[in-house]
Motif scaffolding. Sequence first.
Motif, mmCIF file in Angstrom:
data_model
loop_
_atom_site.group_PDB
_atom_site.id
_atom_site.type_symbol
_atom_site.label_atom_id
_atom_site.label_comp_id
_atom_site.label_asym_id
_atom_site.label_seq_id
_atom_site.Cartn_x
_atom_site.Cartn_y
_atom_site.Cartn_z
ATOM 1 N N LEU A 64 -1.797 9.606 -7.850
ATOM 2 C CA LEU A 64 -2.831 10.141 -6.978
ATOM 3 C C LEU A 64 -3.234 11.466 -7.610
ATOM 4 O O LEU A 64 -2.454 12.419 -7.602
ATOM 5 N N SER A 87 5.890 13.822 -7.568
ATOM 6 C CA SER A 87 4.554 13.479 -8.053
ATOM 7 C C SER A 87 4.450 13.597 -9.569
ATOM 8 O O SER A 87 3.565 13.001 -10.165
ATOM 9 N N GLU A 122 0.977 4.101 -2.899
ATOM 10 C CA GLU A 122 0.741 5.508 -2.565
ATOM 11 C C GLU A 122 1.904 6.388 -3.009
ATOM 12 O O GLU A 122 1.708 7.532 -3.393
ATOM 13 N N ARG A 123 3.118 5.870 -2.953
ATOM 14 C CA ARG A 123 4.293 6.663 -3.331
ATOM 15 C C ARG A 123 4.489 6.728 -4.837
ATOM 16 O O ARG A 123 4.818 7.771 -5.389
ATOM 17 N N GLU A 131 0.830 -1.203 0.000
ATOM 18 C CA GLU A 131 0.000 0.000 0.000
ATOM 19 C C GLU A 131 0.869 1.259 0.000
ATOM 20 O O GLU A 131 0.591 2.218 -0.727
#
Length: 85
Positions: free
Chosen positions: A34, A46, A29-30, A25
């Motif tokens: 997102l 990001s 997420e990294r 997870e």
Amino acid sequence: MTWSLIAINLGVFAYQWSLAASENEALVERFGVLPDALIHGGHPGSLVTPLTSMFLHGGLGHVLGNLWFLYVFGDNVEEALGRVR
């Protein structure tokens, strides 16, 4: 290039599969996309997540389906664009 991408995807999936659920997870997420972080710059790096997320998969069926399509259509794309040597 197609076979290299298939090998990289399988390697990343094998690594993902070896992780505990909480570690997996955190990895997703990294390195997964997102949308809020991508638009608002939620964490460093990001902007590279659209690239890194292409190597993350949600399960065996997901990775096999994606790699099957890459195998079927990848050689056609390579032929049209030229092979990387």
